[in-house]
Design a protein around this motif. Structure first.
Motif, PDB file in Angstrom:
ATOM      1  N   ASN A  18       0.804  -1.223   0.000  1.00  0.00           N
ATOM      2  CA  ASN A  18       0.000   0.000   0.000  1.00  0.00           C
ATOM      3  C   ASN A  18       0.835   1.270   0.000  1.00  0.00           C
ATOM      4  OD1 ASN A  18      -2.812  -1.169   0.301  1.00  0.00           O
ATOM      5  ND2 ASN A  18      -1.757  -2.136   2.002  1.00  0.00           N
ATOM      6  N   ILE A  19       1.991   1.237   0.650  1.00  0.00           N
ATOM      7  CA  ILE A  19       2.846   2.418   0.653  1.00  0.00           C
ATOM      8  C   ILE A  19       3.376   2.680  -0.757  1.00  0.00           C
ATOM      9  CG2 ILE A  19       4.996   3.419   1.523  1.00  0.00           C
ATOM     10  CD1 ILE A  19       4.477   2.017   4.163  1.00  0.00           C
ATOM     11  N   VAL A  20       3.809   1.629  -1.427  1.00  0.00           N
ATOM     12  CA  VAL A  20       4.271   1.777  -2.806  1.00  0.00           C
ATOM     13  C   VAL A  20       3.134   2.287  -3.683  1.00  0.00           C
ATOM     14  CG1 VAL A  20       5.082   0.536  -4.845  1.00  0.00           C
ATOM     15  CG2 VAL A  20       6.067   0.017  -2.599  1.00  0.00           C
ATOM     16  N   SER A  21       1.954   1.733  -3.487  1.00  0.00           N
ATOM     17  CA  SER A  21       0.800   2.124  -4.287  1.00  0.00           C
ATOM     18  C   SER A  21       0.458   3.598  -4.119  1.00  0.00           C
ATOM     19  CB  SER A  21      -0.411   1.263  -3.905  1.00  0.00           C
ATOM     20  OG  SER A  21      -1.555   1.669  -4.624  1.00  0.00           O
ATOM     21  N   LEU A  22       0.389   4.055  -2.879  1.00  0.00           N
ATOM     22  CA  LEU A  22      -0.012   5.451  -2.678  1.00  0.00           C
ATOM     23  C   LEU A  22       1.085   6.420  -3.096  1.00  0.00           C
ATOM     24  CD1 LEU A  22       1.091   7.124   0.113  1.00  0.00           C
ATOM     25  CD2 LEU A  22      -0.122   5.244   1.193  1.00  0.00           C
ATOM     26  N   MET A  23       2.354   6.027  -2.903  1.00  0.00           N
ATOM     27  CA  MET A  23       3.442   6.900  -3.335  1.00  0.00           C
ATOM     28  C   MET A  23       3.485   7.000  -4.858  1.00  0.00           C
ATOM     29  SD  MET A  23       4.888   8.192  -0.697  1.00  0.00           S
ATOM     30  CE  MET A  23       4.597   7.910   1.056  1.00  0.00           C
ATOM     31  N   THR A  24       3.258   5.877  -5.525  1.00  0.00           N
ATOM     32  CA  THR A  24       3.231   5.872  -6.985  1.00  0.00           C
ATOM     33  C   THR A  24       2.092   6.730  -7.511  1.00  0.00           C
ATOM     34  OG1 THR A  24       4.183   3.646  -7.020  1.00  0.00           O
ATOM     35  CG2 THR A  24       3.085   4.383  -9.026  1.00  0.00           C
ATOM     36  N   HIS A  25       0.990   6.755  -6.784  1.00  0.00           N
ATOM     37  CA  HIS A  25      -0.169   7.532  -7.210  1.00  0.00           C
ATOM     38  C   HIS A  25      -0.010   9.022  -6.924  1.00  0.00           C
ATOM     39  CE1 HIS A  25      -4.387   8.294  -8.159  1.00  0.00           C
ATOM     40  NE2 HIS A  25      -4.477   9.003  -7.035  1.00  0.00           N
ATOM     41  N   PHE A  26       0.510   9.364  -5.731  1.00  0.00           N
ATOM     42  CA  PHE A  26       0.527  10.763  -5.307  1.00  0.00           C
ATOM     43  C   PHE A  26       1.854  11.477  -5.599  1.00  0.00           C
ATOM     44  CE2 PHE A  26      -2.941   9.048  -2.739  1.00  0.00           C
ATOM     45  CZ  PHE A  26      -3.908  10.046  -2.870  1.00  0.00           C
ATOM     46  N   VAL A  27       2.980  10.794  -5.402  1.00  0.00           N
ATOM     47  CA  VAL A  27       4.297  11.440  -5.590  1.00  0.00           C
ATOM     48  C   VAL A  27       5.263  10.466  -6.273  1.00  0.00           C
ATOM     49  CG1 VAL A  27       4.225  13.232  -3.785  1.00  0.00           C
ATOM     50  CG2 VAL A  27       4.749  10.875  -3.153  1.00  0.00           C
ATOM     51  N   PRO A  28       4.979  10.067  -7.503  1.00  0.00           N
ATOM     52  CA  PRO A  28       5.750   8.985  -8.149  1.00  0.00           C
ATOM     53  C   PRO A  28       7.229   9.274  -8.343  1.00  0.00           C
ATOM     54  CG  PRO A  28       4.299  10.092  -9.714  1.00  0.00           C
ATOM     55  CD  PRO A  28       3.904  10.572  -8.358  1.00  0.00           C
ATOM     56  N   GLU A  29       7.586  10.417  -8.864  1.00  0.00           N
ATOM     57  CA  GLU A  29       8.987  10.694  -9.184  1.00  0.00           C
ATOM     58  C   GLU A  29       9.836  10.866  -7.934  1.00  0.00           C
ATOM     59  OE1 GLU A  29       9.321  13.938 -11.888  1.00  0.00           O
ATOM     60  OE2 GLU A  29       8.055  13.024 -13.414  1.00  0.00           O
ATOM     61  N   ASP A  63      -7.884  11.854   1.237  1.00  0.00           N
ATOM     62  CA  ASP A  63      -7.711  11.374  -0.140  1.00  0.00           C
ATOM     63  C   ASP A  63      -6.903  10.080  -0.160  1.00  0.00           C
ATOM     64  OD1 ASP A  63      -9.113  13.523  -1.140  1.00  0.00           O
ATOM     65  OD2 ASP A  63      -7.331  14.718  -1.557  1.00  0.00           O
ATOM     66  N   ILE A  64      -5.875  10.009   0.686  1.00  0.00           N
ATOM     67  CA  ILE A  64      -5.040   8.806   0.754  1.00  0.00           C
ATOM     68  C   ILE A  64      -5.847   7.613   1.255  1.00  0.00           C
ATOM     69  CG2 ILE A  64      -3.092   7.731   1.957  1.00  0.00           C
ATOM     70  CD1 ILE A  64      -1.785  10.549   1.979  1.00  0.00           C
ATOM     71  N   ILE A  65      -6.596   7.818   2.347  1.00  0.00           N
ATOM     72  CA  ILE A  65      -7.409   6.733   2.898  1.00  0.00           C
ATOM     73  C   ILE A  65      -8.425   6.255   1.866  1.00  0.00           C
ATOM     74  CG2 ILE A  65      -9.118   6.125   4.650  1.00  0.00           C
ATOM     75  CD1 ILE A  65      -7.692   8.073   6.545  1.00  0.00           C
ATOM     76  N   GLN A  66      -9.097   7.192   1.224  1.00  0.00           N
ATOM     77  CA  GLN A  66     -10.110   6.835   0.233  1.00  0.00           C
ATOM     78  C   GLN A  66      -9.494   6.080  -0.941  1.00  0.00           C
ATOM     79  OE1 GLN A  66     -13.306   7.243   0.815  1.00  0.00           O
ATOM     80  NE2 GLN A  66     -13.836   6.176  -1.091  1.00  0.00           N
ATOM     81  N   TYR A  67      -8.328   6.542  -1.389  1.00  0.00           N
ATOM     82  CA  TYR A  67      -7.640   5.883  -2.503  1.00  0.00           C
ATOM     83  C   TYR A  67      -7.315   4.429  -2.161  1.00  0.00           C
ATOM     84  CZ  TYR A  67      -3.782   4.443  -5.501  1.00  0.00           C
ATOM     85  OH  TYR A  67      -2.962   3.725  -6.345  1.00  0.00           O
ATOM     86  N   LEU A  68      -6.768   4.203  -0.967  1.00  0.00           N
ATOM     87  CA  LEU A  68      -6.383   2.841  -0.590  1.00  0.00           C
ATOM     88  C   LEU A  68      -7.597   1.947  -0.336  1.00  0.00           C
ATOM     89  CD1 LEU A  68      -3.285   3.502   1.700  1.00  0.00           C
ATOM     90  CD2 LEU A  68      -3.312   2.599  -0.623  1.00  0.00           C
ATOM     91  N   LEU A  69      -8.643   2.491   0.256  1.00  0.00           N
ATOM     92  CA  LEU A  69      -9.849   1.699   0.469  1.00  0.00           C
ATOM     93  C   LEU A  69     -10.473   1.268  -0.855  1.00  0.00           C
ATOM     94  CD1 LEU A  69     -11.580   3.567   3.448  1.00  0.00           C
ATOM     95  CD2 LEU A  69     -10.465   1.341   3.507  1.00  0.00           C
ATOM     96  N   GLU A  70     -10.302   2.097  -1.879  1.00  0.00           N
ATOM     97  CA  GLU A  70     -10.874   1.794  -3.195  1.00  0.00           C
ATOM     98  C   GLU A  70      -9.990   0.871  -4.027  1.00  0.00           C
ATOM     99  OE1 GLU A  70     -11.527   5.566  -5.026  1.00  0.00           O
ATOM    100  OE2 GLU A  70     -13.319   6.026  -3.837  1.00  0.00           O
ATOM    101  N   THR A  71      -8.690   0.901  -3.788  1.00  0.00           N
ATOM    102  CA  THR A  71      -7.773   0.163  -4.664  1.00  0.00           C
ATOM    103  C   THR A  71      -7.148  -1.077  -4.025  1.00  0.00           C
ATOM    104  OG1 THR A  71      -5.909   1.587  -4.019  1.00  0.00           O
ATOM    105  CG2 THR A  71      -7.203   2.255  -5.962  1.00  0.00           C
ATOM    106  N   ALA A  72      -6.978  -1.084  -2.715  1.00  0.00           N
ATOM    107  CA  ALA A  72      -6.317  -2.214  -2.057  1.00  0.00           C
ATOM    108  C   ALA A  72      -7.205  -3.458  -2.096  1.00  0.00           C
ATOM    109  CB  ALA A  72      -5.970  -1.866  -0.617  1.00  0.00           C
ATOM    110  N   VAL A  73      -6.587  -4.600  -2.368  1.00  0.00           N
ATOM    111  CA  VAL A  73      -7.310  -5.873  -2.432  1.00  0.00           C
ATOM    112  C   VAL A  73      -6.795  -6.785  -1.316  1.00  0.00           C
ATOM    113  CG1 VAL A  73      -7.792  -7.907  -3.834  1.00  0.00           C
ATOM    114  CG2 VAL A  73      -7.618  -5.652  -4.927  1.00  0.00           C
TER     115      VAL A  73
END
Length: 221
Positions: A18-29, A63-73
Motif C-alpha cells: 500500500n505504501i508503494v501504491s499510494l506513493m506511486t499515485h501521489f508522488v511517483p517521481e 484522499d489517501i485513505i479513500q484511494y487505498l480503500l478503493e484500490t487495495a485488495v
C-alpha cells in the motif's frame, strides 16, 4: 507447542504494498529514488518511510485513505484464516511497517486481533510525520546500526511465551529479521527467496487458504 501468528500487512494481507501504491499515485517521481535506496538497503527502512511520507501534505489524509480503500485488495482467504485462529484461540498479531491511519480502516471488519503493531502518523504539521512506537530493543541485530522502524523481532520477543510455536507470515525485506526468529515462515516473493538462502523452515503461499491448510496440519495432527 502452542502456535502464535505474526502477520505482515502490506503485500501480505493486501495483494500489493500500500505504501508503494499510494506513493506511486501521489508522488511517483520523488518517491521512486527513496524506494530504490530502501530496496538496495543503502538507507534504513525507517529513514525511507520517514522521507516518503514527508512528501505528502497532511491535507491529503482523507484522499489517501479513500484511494487505498478503493484500490487495495485483501488477499483471498484472509477472513477464513483469521476466523480459524479465533475459533482455536491462536494468538494473531498484525506486525507491520505500514501506518495506522490506513491499516486500521482496512482491518476493522476482520478483527478483533490479539494486537496490531505498526507505525503511527502525526498530522499536526504541514507534512505527514511518522512516529515509530515499536523501536528496536537491545537484542535486535539493527539496534546499534540502523532502526527497523516497527521492529518485528522486538514485538515478537515482547509477546511470545516459551511454549509458543512462532509462525511468521510475510513477503518482503521488512520481514527478514522476523523470519530468523520464527519456528516456521509462511513466505512469498522476496521473503521466500531469503528463507531458501538462510535455510529457515518455511512454506510458500499464494493465498491465505494455503496458510490455513499449513496451520491446520500443525494443530490437528
Amino acid at each position: 507447542m502452542k502456535p502464535i501468528i505474526f502477520c505482515d500487512f502490506d503485500g501480505t494481507i493486501t495483494e500489493t504494498d500500500n505504501i508503494v501504491s499510494l506513493m506511486t499515485h501521489f508522488v511517483p517521481e520523488q518517491s521512486e529514488k527513496i524506494a530504490k535506496a530502501m530496496m538496495a538497503q543503502t538507507i534504513s527502512f525507517k529513514d525511507g518511510i520517514t522521507a516518503m511520507f514527508e512528501l505528502l501534505s497532511t491535507n491529503q489524509k482523507d484522499d489517501i485513505i479513500q484511494y487505498l480503500l478503493e484500490t487495495a485488495v485483501i488477499r483471498e482467504g484472509f477472513r477464513e484464516f483469521v476466523h480459524y485462529a479465533q475459533e482455536h484461540n491462536i494468538p494473531f498479531y498484525i506486525v507491520s511497517g505500514g501506518v495506522d491511519f490506513f491499516i486500521q480502516p482496512m482491518l476493522e471488519k476482520f478483527g478483533p486481533f490479539s494486537g496490531v503493531y505498526c507505525n503511527s502518523a502525526d498530522f499536526s504539521g504541514e507534512q505527514i510525520t511518522i512516529v515509530y512506537l515499536n523501536s528496536c530493543d537491545a537484542q535486535c541485530a539493527k539496534f546499534t546500526t540502523q532502526s527497523c522502524g516497527c521492529c518485528k523481532p522486538t514485538v515478537m520477543r515482547k509477546v511470545t511465551q516459551p511454549d509458543h510455536f512462532k509462525i511468521v507470515i510475510g513477503d518482503s525485506i521488512s520481514d527478514f529479521e522476523a523470519a530468523k526468529q520464527a519456528d516456521l515462515v509462511l513466505a512469498r516473493e522476496q521473503l521466500l527467496d531469503h528463507c531458501k538462502d538462510l535455510q529457515v523452515p518455511y512454506e510458500p503461499f499464494n493465498t491465505f487458504y494455503d496458510c490455513l491448510e499449513t496451520v491446520k496440519k500443525l494443530i490437528e495432527v
